[in-house]
Motif scaffolding. Structure first.
Motif, short mmCIF file in Angstrom:
data_model
loop_
_atom_site.label_atom_id
_atom_site.label_comp_id
_atom_site.label_asym_id
_atom_site.label_seq_id
_atom_site.Cartn_x
_atom_site.Cartn_y
_atom_site.Cartn_z
N THR A 50 45.34 14.54 11.74
CA THR A 50 45.24 14.28 10.29
C THR A 50 45.19 15.62 9.56
N ASP A 51 45.42 15.57 8.25
CA ASP A 51 45.32 16.81 7.45
C ASP A 51 43.92 17.42 7.60
N GLU A 52 42.92 16.54 7.60
CA GLU A 52 41.54 17.02 7.72
C GLU A 52 41.36 17.76 9.04
N GLN A 53 41.90 17.20 10.13
CA GLN A 53 41.77 17.86 11.44
C GLN A 53 42.48 19.21 11.46
N ARG A 54 43.68 19.23 10.91
CA ARG A 54 44.44 20.49 10.91
C ARG A 54 43.69 21.56 10.12
N ALA A 55 43.15 21.16 8.95
CA ALA A 55 42.45 22.14 8.10
C ALA A 55 41.17 22.63 8.78
N ARG A 56 40.53 21.78 9.53
CA ARG A 56 39.25 22.12 10.16
C ARG A 56 39.46 22.90 11.46
N PHE A 103 49.76 18.97 15.05
CA PHE A 103 50.85 18.94 14.06
C PHE A 103 51.57 17.59 14.10
N TRP A 119 53.25 28.96 12.87
CA TRP A 119 52.50 27.99 12.06
C TRP A 119 52.74 28.23 10.58
N TYR A 143 47.68 27.87 7.58
CA TYR A 143 46.81 27.91 8.76
C TYR A 143 46.79 29.29 9.42
#
Lengths: 318, 389
Positions: free
Chosen positions: B105-111, B101, B58, B62
């Motif tokens: 969404t970016d929000e989902q990946r960050a969360r 990936f 990753w 992350y």
């Protein structure tokens, strides 16, 4: 790491495929089996023109090699087209003589690389196609013998592969160097036989898939039946996982990898033959269908230059 | 064509090997398929994560090292050679994360990704249903639109480790009308907490007696919009675009089989090299080497922009059947001791064959049965006509 053929190597395979397709190899193999070596020797010369017989021989000794990956590409193509003759044995004899050097190397390597001479090398008691060869080499312990001739030909299961027990002859070299060079030659024989078995298996699977799409029973193509599909899928799996072993062995030339390649490709080629025979049914059991040329060769290639059991023993013990 | 590692890859291997030598527990952890073992394995994920070894491939943001596929293969080889613990976070890391990936969404990946990387949140999959196994598109659990999200109802089953996991992901039927045309239309990919109101998890004892898979009952469970992956109705496409991960090399790396085959060979040597097992030991070694080399070739194709596609079905059949043969050979070599569970006082010092054996038996079933894989191979790789399953 880039464990893939490059464009030039792919192109080499394609050009060999084109040449061999045009050459009508099934007819050549049938003539060879009938003892008429003329068409086979003519094809041999064309294969030599593509550089195939120079790949196992170092540049300094009249060859283009050693290029084991290119050799593998070439022998896979020879297997796909069921080309007859002591192909593996000529490559192995070249590797043997190149390693030994001296007078026999000087006498034979150029003609072998150029395809002007065909050699065979005994694998155990028997030499393949000795009566079609110009030079019959036998290694016994520390002795290299250039046999007087073929010796009496034995009937074989694959009539396109004639076996005989070569007798007599001169001893152009002896000593521990012969044993070492022979071990090297056996490794190269395993690689080229494995490549040939792989190509043979691929061709058998292609022909069988085509037949399964065409042949109809119970009102539909037999290739739509799961029992047929799964058998063909298993054959593809065996070939797909033998292939990287064969090319991996070409890259490393390590004994253990060579033995693994030979065992896996020999078994996969033979599995393809069994599948081809079963899916074709009775028509596959005929001599008339060209498929028989591939089917008969599969068992012989599986067992030449180290049976699977012999190769497995070497791997487990390592 | 070569099999050479770069100096940087060799250095990566050395770093991984040194870290594993210093951190892998000296005695094996209790089975991760039990509640106590699960907790210990979750701690191990934390240890891996602290030094950024839990998700090496990753991006650093992350918790990873942005390792190449070749470096990941090196890590896996070292990981299994070191006898390191099983990965309790595997469902999330190898199945959900690639989907995020590709489609999140970016929000989902960050969360979602950082707590997955640390083992703080462990994920279970919720694909199968009582009437939808190999025929996954026959699934009937529903997602109904509501203010700010979705309401899930239905029953999922065979959900590995759901009794101990925190969250789950799966497919739900959101447009029953669309299904009348084709069953895989109108599905939506959603994530939900296993402790949400309306969720009941009922553990199911497995063949090994461990309570590690479960049925999940969903009764009007609310899921907010932020927990959909991809577009509503596109769930099948979203799920299948990364199905190759489950079947293929990122779920079962060659390192696992190389380590098992080497252990098997050691066992055979220790037992005095009985001749009747020689071929089977050699076949395990040949199979592991074949899978390793096949994977290097696949990695090279991927690095050049190729795709695996239906080829992952070849992988799935090959590794799952190799795994069973390898473990069967080990049990046979152990003779009477082969019947003992790993925890038995008399279990041979070599250990850990029994649990691996039972686990291997599931391989030809999960991630799409091998019969389904053979159909895929025959139809998509060999071009044979479709027929009745």
């Amino acid at each position: 790491m880039r464990f893939l053929l490059d464009d030039e190597q792919r192109q080499f395979a394609t050009s060999l495929d084109e040449m061999l397709s045009a050459a009508g190899t099934p007819g050549v193999a049938r003539s060879w089996a009938a003892g008429d070596f003329g068409p086979g020797r003519a094809l041999w010369a064309r294969i030599a023109d593509s550089g195939v017989f120079a790949l196992a021989i170092p540049e300094a000794q009249g060859g283009l090699g050693p290029l084991p990956v290119e050799l593998t590409v070439a022998y896979e193509a020879l297997g796909r087209h069921a080309v007859p003759g002591p192909l593996v044995e000529t490559a192995a004899a070249g590797a043997l003589l190149a390693r030994l050097g001296g007078e026999p190397a000087a006498a034979w390597l150029h003609p072998l690389a150029e395809g002007k001479a065909v050699a065979t090398l005994a694998d155990g008691p028997y030499a393949l196609d000795a009566d079609a060869a110009d030079a019959v080499f036998v290694v016994e312990g520390e002795t290299l013998r250039l046999a007087d001739g073929a010796g009496p030909v034995q009937p074989t299961l694959d009539p396109a592969r004639q076996l005989s027990r070569p007798r007599g002859g001169a001893v152009p070299a002896d000593g521990p160097a012969v044993t070492a060079a022979y071990a090297h030659a056996v490794g190269l024989a395993r690689l080229s036989a494995a490549a040939q078995a792989l190509g043979l298996g691929r061709a058998l699977l292609t022909q069988t898939v085509a037949y399964a799409k065409e042949r109809r029973q119970f009102g539909t193509e037999i290739g739509s039946f799961q029992v047929i599909k799964h058998r063909l899928a298993d054959t593809l799996i065996a070939l797909e996982f033998a292939q990287p072993l064969v090319y991996g062995a070409a890259v490393t030339m390590a004994d253990r990898d060579l033995a693994a390649a030979k065992a896996a490709a020999g078994e996969a080629g033979y599995l393809a033959a069994r599948t081809a025979l079963q899916v074709h049914g009775a028509i596959g059991y005929t001599e008339e269908l060209d498929l028989s040329l591939w089917i008969r060769k599969a068992r012989a290639l599986r067992d030449a230059w180290g049976t699977p059991a012999h190769c497995r023993a070497a791997i487990a013990a390592a | 064509m070569d099999l050479a590692f770069t100096a940087a890859e060799d250095a990566f291997r050395a770093e991984a090997r040194a870290w594993l030598a210093a951190h892998v527990p000296a005695t094996p952890l209790p089975s991760l398929e039990t509640e106590a073992g699960f907790a210990r394995h979750r701690e191990w994920e934390r240890t891996l994560h602290a030094d950024r070894w839990s998700v090496v491939s990753w991006p650093a943001a992350y918790g990873g090292r942005a390792a190449s596929l070749t470096e990941w293969l090196i890590f896996e080889e070292e990981y299994y050679a070191a006898g390191a613990p099983g990965r309790v976070g595997q469902n999330g890391i190898s199945l959900l994360a690639p989907t995020l990936f590709a489609h999140g969404t970016d929000e989902q990946r960050a969360r979602i990704l950082p707590p997955m990387a640390s083992g703080e949140v462990v994920w279970a999959q919720a694909w199968s249903e009582p009437g939808a196994g190999s025929d996954l598109a026959a699934l009937r659990s529903t997602a109904v639109r509501t203010e700010g999200g979705w309401r899930l109802s239905g029953q999922k089953t065979w959900s590995s480790r759901a009794p101990f996991a925190d969250r789950a992901f799966g497919l739900f039927r959101s447009d029953p009308e669309a299904a009348k045309e084709k069953p895989h239309r109108g599905l939506t990919y959603l994530m939900f907490p296993l402790d949400a109101e309306g969720v009941t998890v009922r553990p199911i004892g497995r063949l090994d007696g461990k309570p590690a898979f479960a049925e999940i009952f969903l009764d009007d469970v609310f899921v907010p919009d932020e927990d959909i992956i991809g577009e509503p109705g596109q769930g099948w496409r979203v799920a299948m675009s990364t199905a190759g991960n489950e079947r293929g090399l990122t779920l079962r790396s060659p390192g696992r089989f190389m380590a098992s085959a080497a252990r098997l060979q050691s066992l055979w040597h220790e037992q005095g090299e009985p001749a009747e097992f020689r071929d089977r030991v050699a076949d395990a070694l040949i199979g592991a080497r074949a899978y390793e080399l096949f994977t290097h070739a696949a990695a090279a194709r991927l690095a050049e922009g190729g795709e695996l596609g239906a080829e992952s079905s070849l992988n799935k059949v090959f590794w799952s059947e190799l795994d069973i043969r390898l473990h069967e050979t080990a049990l046979d070599l152990l003779g009477p001791y082969g019947q003992l569970a790993d925890g038995a006082d008399d279990a041979p010092a070599h250990g850990a064959w029994a649990e691996g054996y039972t686990f291997s038996l599931a391989g030809p079933i999960y991630a799409g049965t091998n019969e389904i894989q053979r159909d895929i191979i025959a139809e998509r790789l060999l071009g044979l006509p479709k027929g009745r399953r």
